[in-house]
Design a protein around this motif. Structure first.
Motif, PDB file in Angstrom:
ATOM      1  N   GLN A 107      41.971  17.746  76.039  1.00  0.00           N
ATOM      2  CA  GLN A 107      41.526  18.214  74.722  1.00  0.00           C
ATOM      3  C   GLN A 107      40.611  19.432  74.850  1.00  0.00           C
ATOM      4  OE1 GLN A 107      39.942  14.435  73.247  1.00  0.00           O
ATOM      5  NE2 GLN A 107      41.492  14.425  71.635  1.00  0.00           N
ATOM      6  N   GLU A 108      39.712  19.394  75.823  1.00  0.00           N
ATOM      7  CA  GLU A 108      38.807  20.529  76.031  1.00  0.00           C
ATOM      8  C   GLU A 108      39.584  21.770  76.460  1.00  0.00           C
ATOM      9  OE1 GLU A 108      35.589  20.725  75.285  1.00  0.00           O
ATOM     10  OE2 GLU A 108      35.882  18.727  74.427  1.00  0.00           O
ATOM     11  N   LEU A 109      40.544  21.583  77.336  1.00  0.00           N
ATOM     12  CA  LEU A 109      41.358  22.716  77.783  1.00  0.00           C
ATOM     13  C   LEU A 109      42.214  23.264  76.640  1.00  0.00           C
ATOM     14  CD1 LEU A 109      42.489  21.370  81.279  1.00  0.00           C
ATOM     15  CD2 LEU A 109      40.905  23.260  80.840  1.00  0.00           C
ATOM     16  N   ALA A 110      42.678  22.373  75.777  1.00  0.00           N
ATOM     17  CA  ALA A 110      43.504  22.801  74.646  1.00  0.00           C
ATOM     18  C   ALA A 110      42.707  23.664  73.673  1.00  0.00           C
ATOM     19  CB  ALA A 110      44.082  21.585  73.924  1.00  0.00           C
ATOM     20  N   LYS A 111      41.421  23.351  73.517  1.00  0.00           N
ATOM     21  CA  LYS A 111      40.565  24.140  72.621  1.00  0.00           C
ATOM     22  C   LYS A 111      40.413  25.576  73.118  1.00  0.00           C
ATOM     23  CE  LYS A 111      37.754  20.189  71.105  1.00  0.00           C
ATOM     24  NZ  LYS A 111      36.403  19.575  71.162  1.00  0.00           N
ATOM     25  N   LYS A 112      40.418  25.744  74.433  1.00  0.00           N
ATOM     26  CA  LYS A 112      40.221  27.069  75.021  1.00  0.00           C
ATOM     27  C   LYS A 112      41.523  27.858  75.132  1.00  0.00           C
ATOM     28  CE  LYS A 112      36.477  25.193  77.881  1.00  0.00           C
ATOM     29  NZ  LYS A 112      36.045  24.896  79.277  1.00  0.00           N
ATOM     30  N   ALA A 113      42.630  27.152  75.110  1.00  0.00           N
ATOM     31  CA  ALA A 113      43.925  27.810  75.305  1.00  0.00           C
ATOM     32  C   ALA A 113      44.351  28.551  74.045  1.00  0.00           C
ATOM     33  CB  ALA A 113      44.981  26.776  75.682  1.00  0.00           C
ATOM     34  N   LYS A 114      45.120  29.591  74.252  1.00  0.00           N
ATOM     35  CA  LYS A 114      45.674  30.338  73.131  1.00  0.00           C
ATOM     36  C   LYS A 114      46.714  29.480  72.427  1.00  0.00           C
ATOM     37  CE  LYS A 114      48.009  34.694  72.002  1.00  0.00           C
ATOM     38  NZ  LYS A 114      48.611  35.934  72.568  1.00  0.00           N
ATOM     39  N   ALA A 115      46.609  29.406  71.122  1.00  0.00           N
ATOM     40  CA  ALA A 115      47.528  28.560  70.356  1.00  0.00           C
ATOM     41  C   ALA A 115      48.959  29.057  70.501  1.00  0.00           C
ATOM     42  CB  ALA A 115      47.125  28.539  68.890  1.00  0.00           C
ATOM     43  N   ALA A 116      49.862  28.133  70.741  1.00  0.00           N
ATOM     44  CA  ALA A 116      51.278  28.487  70.857  1.00  0.00           C
ATOM     45  C   ALA A 116      51.826  28.837  69.480  1.00  0.00           C
ATOM     46  CB  ALA A 116      52.056  27.316  71.448  1.00  0.00           C
ATOM     47  N   PRO A 117      52.794  29.742  69.417  1.00  0.00           N
ATOM     48  CA  PRO A 117      53.385  30.076  68.115  1.00  0.00           C
ATOM     49  C   PRO A 117      54.038  28.853  67.485  1.00  0.00           C
ATOM     50  CG  PRO A 117      54.694  30.983  69.921  1.00  0.00           C
ATOM     51  CD  PRO A 117      53.422  30.485  70.522  1.00  0.00           C
ATOM     52  N   SER A 118      53.954  28.761  66.187  1.00  0.00           N
ATOM     53  CA  SER A 118      54.541  27.617  65.485  1.00  0.00           C
ATOM     54  C   SER A 118      56.057  27.652  65.603  1.00  0.00           C
ATOM     55  CB  SER A 118      54.140  27.644  64.008  1.00  0.00           C
ATOM     56  OG  SER A 118      52.741  27.561  63.873  1.00  0.00           O
ATOM     57  N   PRO A 119      56.685  26.499  65.788  1.00  0.00           N
ATOM     58  CA  PRO A 119      58.146  26.465  65.850  1.00  0.00           C
ATOM     59  C   PRO A 119      58.739  26.818  64.496  1.00  0.00           C
ATOM     60  CG  PRO A 119      57.253  24.239  65.762  1.00  0.00           C
ATOM     61  CD  PRO A 119      56.083  25.167  65.921  1.00  0.00           C
ATOM     62  N   PRO A 120      59.994  27.287  64.474  1.00  0.00           N
ATOM     63  CA  PRO A 120      60.614  27.674  63.198  1.00  0.00           C
ATOM     64  C   PRO A 120      60.767  26.504  62.234  1.00  0.00           C
ATOM     65  CG  PRO A 120      62.229  27.645  64.976  1.00  0.00           C
ATOM     66  CD  PRO A 120      60.888  27.506  65.617  1.00  0.00           C
ATOM     67  N   LEU A 121      60.877  25.304  62.792  1.00  0.00           N
ATOM     68  CA  LEU A 121      60.980  24.102  61.971  1.00  0.00           C
ATOM     69  C   LEU A 121      59.815  23.180  62.323  1.00  0.00           C
ATOM     70  CD1 LEU A 121      64.807  23.427  62.403  1.00  0.00           C
ATOM     71  CD2 LEU A 121      63.684  24.579  60.492  1.00  0.00           C
ATOM     72  N   PRO A 122      59.203  22.529  61.348  1.00  0.00           N
ATOM     73  CA  PRO A 122      58.058  21.654  61.640  1.00  0.00           C
ATOM     74  C   PRO A 122      58.466  20.467  62.495  1.00  0.00           C
ATOM     75  CG  PRO A 122      58.793  21.365  59.370  1.00  0.00           C
ATOM     76  CD  PRO A 122      59.545  22.545  59.914  1.00  0.00           C
ATOM     77  N   VAL A 123      57.571  20.063  63.383  1.00  0.00           N
ATOM     78  CA  VAL A 123      57.821  18.917  64.256  1.00  0.00           C
ATOM     79  C   VAL A 123      56.712  17.892  64.016  1.00  0.00           C
ATOM     80  CG1 VAL A 123      58.147  18.134  66.630  1.00  0.00           C
ATOM     81  CG2 VAL A 123      58.889  20.428  65.971  1.00  0.00           C
ATOM     82  N   PRO A 124      56.923  16.954  63.105  1.00  0.00           N
ATOM     83  CA  PRO A 124      55.902  15.924  62.837  1.00  0.00           C
ATOM     84  C   PRO A 124      55.853  14.921  63.982  1.00  0.00           C
ATOM     85  CG  PRO A 124      57.872  15.506  61.535  1.00  0.00           C
ATOM     86  CD  PRO A 124      58.107  16.801  62.249  1.00  0.00           C
ATOM     87  N   ILE A 125      54.903  15.120  64.895  1.00  0.00           N
ATOM     88  CA  ILE A 125      54.868  14.344  66.129  1.00  0.00           C
ATOM     89  C   ILE A 125      54.800  12.844  65.862  1.00  0.00           C
ATOM     90  CG2 ILE A 125      53.605  13.940  68.280  1.00  0.00           C
ATOM     91  CD1 ILE A 125      55.050  16.611  68.109  1.00  0.00           C
TER      92      ILE A 125
END
Length: 301
Positions: free
Chosen positions: A278-296
């Motif tokens: 979670q800490e590493l994810a906060k620092k990482a550059k956000a990945a571009p959103s997929p063309p279609l939503p993916v409700p995990i």
């Protein structure tokens, strides 16, 4: 809704035959309404998203079943096949049982009518599969999605059982062999491929969403492969909390957990691994959103 009603009838309320039969017939009738399938006339023209090499729109056609569009025709075939299997009824094998009226008012050359039966719809789908060397039938133009082709395969099995034929075994043999030429259905990270671009001969990678969706239905005929891949596919998406609760992680966190497991031999179930991710994810550059939503949650849970 047809699938849910069919499962409820078969497993929970088998004596409530008339109510479920009427419900399925009303839902199938709704599928034949023009406002459900008329999107295909515009979609059939294709576009840059599904075919980057296109320079001119294709000539459109209104019939939603004759080519491509397995995201519609495959579900329709499964619906009418479930009706036949559950109620031992050939209603949808009668002439013109599945009739599509195309009659826009202010343009075109007048009303058109496209007619199918359960059997002729299946034959149309089989011809399309063969046309694409058994990789499946396109959903959108130029795009063969693995998940969308699971529904007609299930329908063919129902129809084989009821009629005493064995069409689906040949289909599956050819289908599996066609995908084996691309290394099978799975990517290196064990996710299921998303779709195959026909003209480009290229596979679009999948994610946890396409994997969960596909596996849920591929399990009907390929259970051993689906179940054996589950632990690798779900790695990083579930973490057991100290209080016994199971936590669902976002894709960003899950993918970092996977890297920590691979590179640092971290325990994927440890709460500390999740916190570090979670800490590493906060620092990482956000990945571009997929063309279609993916409700995990919807896919994984």
């Amino acid at each position: 809704m047809v699938y849910g009603a069919s499962v409820a009838h078969f497993h929970l309320l088998p004596a409530l035959r008339s109510a479920f039969k009427s419900l399925l017939e009303h839902l199938i009738h709704k599928m034949l309404r023009r406002d459900v399938w008329s999107y295909w006339y515009l979609t059939s023209q294709s576009g840059k998203f599904v075919d980057p090499d296109i320079f001119e729109m294709r000539k459109p056609w209104a019939d939603p079943n004759k080519e491509e569009n397995i995201m519609y025709s495959g579900h329709l075939l499964l619906m009418v096949s479930l009706h036949a299997m559950l109620f031992d009824d050939d209603k949808y094998d009668q002439p013109e049982a599945l009739t599509f009226h195309w009659d826009p008012i202010f343009w075109g050359f007048g009303p058109e009518k496209f007619t199918y039966t359960r059997s002729s719809l299946q034959e149309t789908i089989l011809c399309e599969m063969e046309r694409h060397q058994w990789k499946g039938v396109c959903c959108e133009p130029n795009s063969i999605f693995i998940v969308c082709n699971q529904f007609p395969i299930i329908a063919m099995r129902y129809n084989d059982v009821r009629s005493g034929t064995n069409i689906v075994d040949k289909v599956l043999k050819n289908y599996v062999a066609a995908w084996e030429k691309h290394g099978g259905f799975l990517q290196n990270n064990k996710f299921v491929h998303s779709w195959y671009m026909v003209k480009q001969d290229r596979i679009v990678p999948g994610n946890i969403g396409t994997t969960a969706w596909t596996s849920a239905f591929m399990n009907s005929w390929n259970s051993q492969a689906v179940r054996s891949a589950f632990s690798a596919q779900s790695l990083g998406f579930f973490t057991k909390a100290p209080n016994g609760r199971v936590n669902l992680n976002s894709t960003a966190v899950a993918m970092i957990i996977r890297k920590l497991v691979k590179n640092e031999n971290a325990d994927p179930q440890a709460w500390s691994t999740k916190q570090k991710a979670q800490e590493l994810a906060k620092k990482a550059k956000a990945a571009p959103s997929p063309p279609l939503p993916v409700p995990i949650f919807g896919y994984v849970a």
